[in-house]
Design an enzyme around this catalytic site. Structure first.
Site, PDB file in Angstrom:
ATOM      1  N   LYS A 120     -24.897  -4.944 -28.268  1.00  0.00           N
ATOM      2  CA  LYS A 120     -25.385  -5.600 -27.053  1.00  0.00           C
ATOM      3  C   LYS A 120     -24.819  -7.016 -26.940  1.00  0.00           C
ATOM      4  O   LYS A 120     -24.501  -7.477 -25.841  1.00  0.00           O
ATOM      5  CB  LYS A 120     -26.921  -5.656 -27.061  1.00  0.00           C
ATOM      6  N   TYR A 131     -27.230  -2.037 -33.113  1.00  0.00           N
ATOM      7  CA  TYR A 131     -27.508  -2.060 -31.666  1.00  0.00           C
ATOM      8  C   TYR A 131     -27.376  -3.486 -31.121  1.00  0.00           C
ATOM      9  O   TYR A 131     -26.730  -3.727 -30.099  1.00  0.00           O
ATOM     10  CB  TYR A 131     -28.925  -1.520 -31.446  1.00  0.00           C
TER      11      TYR A 131
END
Ligand SMILES: Cc1cc2nc3c(=O)[nH]c(=O)nc-3n(C[C@H](O)[C@H](O)[C@H](O)COP(=O)(O)OP(=O)(O)OC[C@H]3O[C@@H](n4cnc5c(N)ncnc54)[C@H](O)[C@@H]3O)c2cc1C
Ligand SMILES: NC(=O)c1ccc[n+]([C@@H]2O[C@H](COP(=O)([O-])OP(=O)(O)OC[C@H]3O[C@@H](n4cnc5c(N)ncnc54)[C@H](OP(=O)(O)O)[C@@H]3O)[C@@H](O)[C@H]2O)c1
Lengths: 473, 255
Positions: free
Chosen positions: B165, B161
């Protein structure tokens, strides 16, 4: 085309755009532009035209949407079209030919240039706004008012005819030949077509000076009573209200009124050269202003000083045209002092008899304590037939508000409602924020405007950001 | 169009059921934005968001909902087409799609890894570009991308993740550079831990915040045309220090 830095293209962020039209012809430029308030920046394709044939080719090809743009002195988003063409008319360098007190001029002519050429010949424009850096096209499209509105009405009342290029044809319009197109174009924010030329009635003057009277008025009651009582005796009248003053001083003002000075009013020295017209910009405002420089304290100090400086009463003072009508033009690019977020001007009109609403609005505004220098208060005379023209009989107040936070927007929305309920309205040339709903209710002749718009521009080729924002067409 | 206070008329929320996206939309409605398009998978949830937005609105307001699943082919194309249909102009677009995943399981599953990277980065990058190019043509607009502090320095505890990002963040910041002078702005928002349905199963980290605070900070940043903002402010300082810690020390910091 003889345009100095001052009259150059008001609203781009790029100073190099103060260009000479000839050199730049045929060079397509895509620029970030905004109105005078520097709030809504958009990319637009800048095109220039110097003849009505060039305008016609551009408009009637129907290739791309467009809007005419003058000197970008409207505050919000009236003179811009994001993603489309903003069309500027070159300012011709020809001298105006005056016959019978009338002159026919290109709509790209600036008032600045015009005054330099006609005042020495003993003429003045029938209506001037608080800045001379506007074009005749912009003046007609906003149907502007001056300090003489209470007696002489708006700009369009002094225009005998104009030539306009619309997507469906080119017309020479008088109020009799096509009253609908005349009244949709005056105050129509450029949305009926591009006005290329107009014939204007000038006024004769005996000197380049104004005989002026100044009165310092202690509060709102005295201001309103004085103006309502005796404005009709003066051709020009305007009051500057100190919005930072509260309590018993609320609404205190300096009222200046005057008339064109006759030759006999001049000192022997001035009488030697009675038409000497001087209008200079002294300096540009700095482009970078530290944040917070314009805070409440500095503004309050300024307003205090200014109020005390004014004589409590003084008559028979002689002022230059520039100092009397265009004091703000002494500082170039002063719109930059409000910093990056820019500013707006809130201007509304309230009908006679709604003085209590005016008082309440002034109270709310001074309670807000936004750093506003001065507000301008003026009396309007009769309303005209132009569908989107702003003035109606009563009181108009205009003040600058720096953009700080969106809370102020909420307050202005509330004030809009009060203005609307009282039968007043907001000026489109200054607007950058009102809601569609409020706009529609304030301008009941909008339907008539839309009928004309549908006739001359059925495909909405001519449109602008304000037209989209307020769903004008 | 925008008004002088930089309040847009027309707003697109990508990730239309997102808690953070909803709060930003509500805050805009309160200021006067009048047309919204919510794009997302969960139609029921979005319908309830639409109600919330309408009831926050200060005047007349319309909210439309369109199905958008980032994992579907050409979802970005459909997204733009819907926005053009529903909104007169595309003034303000919020990208709030996000998929947190479950790091310890996902790192054993390449398909899962790909999904996390796709949803958080690849498909969003495509959708953002589609909107950016359209706004550029239009001559104005503003894009808000919800990034995360997780992408400032990618951590062991959620590196799939976090990496996605980080990619999204760098992509969006540089897109903002590319758009300089175009009339289109980009603001990258980097929240810390926000109590939303994405994090409902987790215990709150220090300096945690809520979706309203993220919305408030986002509007303040877009009003000022800032390129990025941390929420809360302090998490930016923490992230700034953490990012420069020697790796050996950083590894031992427990979050
Ligand atoms: C310091 C200051 C003081 C002011 N004082 C006053 C005042 O006292 N009274 C008042 O009424 N206003 C006042 N104004 C507002 C100003 O007079 C109007 O906004 C005016 O329209 C500006 O003219 P412009 O040439 O800059 O036009 P722009 O701002 O460039 O354009 C204004 C409108 O005119 C249209 N337009 C421009 N050219 C043409 C054309 N050839 N054909 C058709 N449409 C065209 C545009 O599309 C736009 O809708 C003031 C503004 C400033 C900055
Ligand atoms: N909460 C935090 O602590 C935190 C911190 C930093 C950054 N963020 C970021 O903030 C943004 C918003 O998150 P949130 O906190 O508001 O959580 P949220 O309510 O769970 O929002 C995430 C959104 O992403 C949508 N989504 C996931 N996969 C999708 C797909 N394949 N297609 C379309 N939509 C999909 C979800 O839709 P469904 O409803 O259909 O699942 C949901 O609307 C995300 O980008 C998130 O990464 C959150």
């Amino acid at each position: 085309m003889g345009v100095g830095n001052q009259t150059s293209f008001g609203g781009t962020n790029d100073d190099t755009l103060s260009f000479n039209g000839e050199a730049q012809r045929n060079v397509m430029t895509n620029e970030l532009i905004s109105g005078w308030g520097r709030t809504q920046w958009v990319r637009s394709q800048i095109e220039r035209a110097s003849t009505s044939e060039e305008v016609r080719d551009l408009v009637q090809s129907g290739q791309k949407r467009l809007i005419p743009r003058g000197l970008g002195r409207s505050y919000g988003d009236a003179a811009q079209l994001s993603g489309g063409i903003s069309l500027l008319l070159d300012e011709p360098s020809t001298d105006p030919i005056i016959t019978d007190g009338r002159t026919t001029l290109s709509a790209g002519y600036s008032l600045d240039n015009l005054l330099r050429r006609i005042v020495p010949k003993g003429y003045f424009v029938p209506v001037t706004p608080g800045t001379r850096y506007v074009t005749l096209g912009g003046a007609l499209a906003s149907d502007i008012h001056g300090k003489n509105h209470h007696l002489e009405g708006t700009f369009s009342r002094h225009i005998e005819s104009f030539a306009i290029v619309t997507p469906t044809g080119t017309h020479l319009v008088t109020e009799n030949s096509d009253p609908d197109l005349f009244n949709a174009t005056a105050g129509g924010m450029g949305l009926t077509g591009i006005v290329t030329d107009m014939t204007m009635k000038l006024i004769p003057i005996e000197s380049a000076y104004i005989k002026m009277e100044t009165s310092r008025l202690r509060d709102l009651d005295e201001t309103l009573a004085t103006m309502a009582g005796s404005d009709h005796k003066f051709r020009y009248s305007v009051a500057w209200i100190d919005l930072m003053a509260r309590g018993s001083a609320m609404g205190r003002s300096v009222l200046t009124r005057g008339d064109h000075a006759l030759k006999a009013d001049l000192s022997p020295q001035l009488a030697q050269d009675p038409f000497k017209y001087e209008a200079k910009a002294l300096a540009d405002a700095p482009s970078f202003i530290p944040n917070g420089l314009l805070n409440n304290l500095t503004v309050r100090a300024f307003n205090e000083l200014w109020f005390r400086k004014a004589p409590s009463y003084r008559a028979d003072e002689v002022s230059t045209i520039a100092a009397f009508f265009h004091p703000l033009d002494m500082v170039g690019k002063w719109n930059r002092i409000y910093g990056k977020k820019g500013f707006l001007q809130y201007q509304f009109v309230l009908p006679d008899g709604k003085e209590e609403v005016l008082r309440e609005i002034i109270e709310r505004l001074s309670g807000l304590q936004v750093a506003s220098f001065l507000a301008v208060l003026k009396r309007f005379g009769p309303e005209n037939d132009a569908f989107l023209s702003f003035p109606k009989p009563g009181w108009t107040l205009a003040l600058d508000i720096p953009i700080t936070n969106a809370e102020i927007g909420n307050l202005l929305d509330e004030l809009d409602r009060m203005v609307l309920l009282a039968g007043g309205r907001i000026y489109l040339a200054k607007d950058s924020r009102m809601s569609k709903e409020v706009f529609e209710e304030m301008y009941p002749k909008l339907d008539r405007f839309k009928e004309v718009k549908a006739r001359v521009d059925p495909n909405n080729v001519i449109t602008s950001d304000i037209a989209t924002r307020l769903s004008i067409c | 169009m925008f008004d002088a206070f930089r309040t847009p008329d027309n707003v697109l929320v990508v990730g239309g059921s997102s808690d953070i996206g909803l709060e930003i939309a509500k805050a805009l409605a309160k200021r006067g934005s009048s047309n919204f398009l919510l794009a997302g998978r969960n139609i029921d949830q979005m319908a309830s968001c639409a109600n919330d937005i309408s009831s926050s609105s200060k005047s007349r307001c319309q909210v439309a909902v369109v199905h958008y699943d980032a994992s579907h082919e050409n979802s970005h194309g459909h997204l733009l087409a819907a926005a053009k249909d529903e909104l007169k102009t595309l003034d303000y677009a919020i990208f709030a799609v996000g998929l947190l995943g479950d790091q310890l399981n996902d790192e054993k599953d390449p398909a899962k890894t790909k999904e996390i990277l796709d949803i958080n980065f690849t498909t969003q990058a495509m959708a953002i570009l589609e909107v950016a190019n359209y706004m550029k043509e239009q001559g104005f607009g503003h894009i808000v991308v919800i990034s995360s502090v997780a992408g400032v320095r990618v951590r062991r505890s959620n590196f799939i993740y976090g990496a996605a990002k980080a990619g999204l963040d760098g992509f969006s910041m540089a897109l903002g550079d590319a758009l300089a002078g175009s009339g289109v702005g980009v603001t990258v928002v980097r929240p810390g831990f926000v109590k939303t349905k994405m994090t409902a199963h987790l215990s709150a980290a220090p300096l945690s915040t809520n979706a309203e605070a993220v919305a408030k900070a986002t509007l303040k940043a877009t009003d000022a045309e800032k390129s990025s903002v941390y929420v809360p402010f302090a998490i930016g300082i923490v992230a700034g220090i953490y990012r420069h810690l020697p790796r050996k020390i950083a590894r031992r910091v427990p979050f």
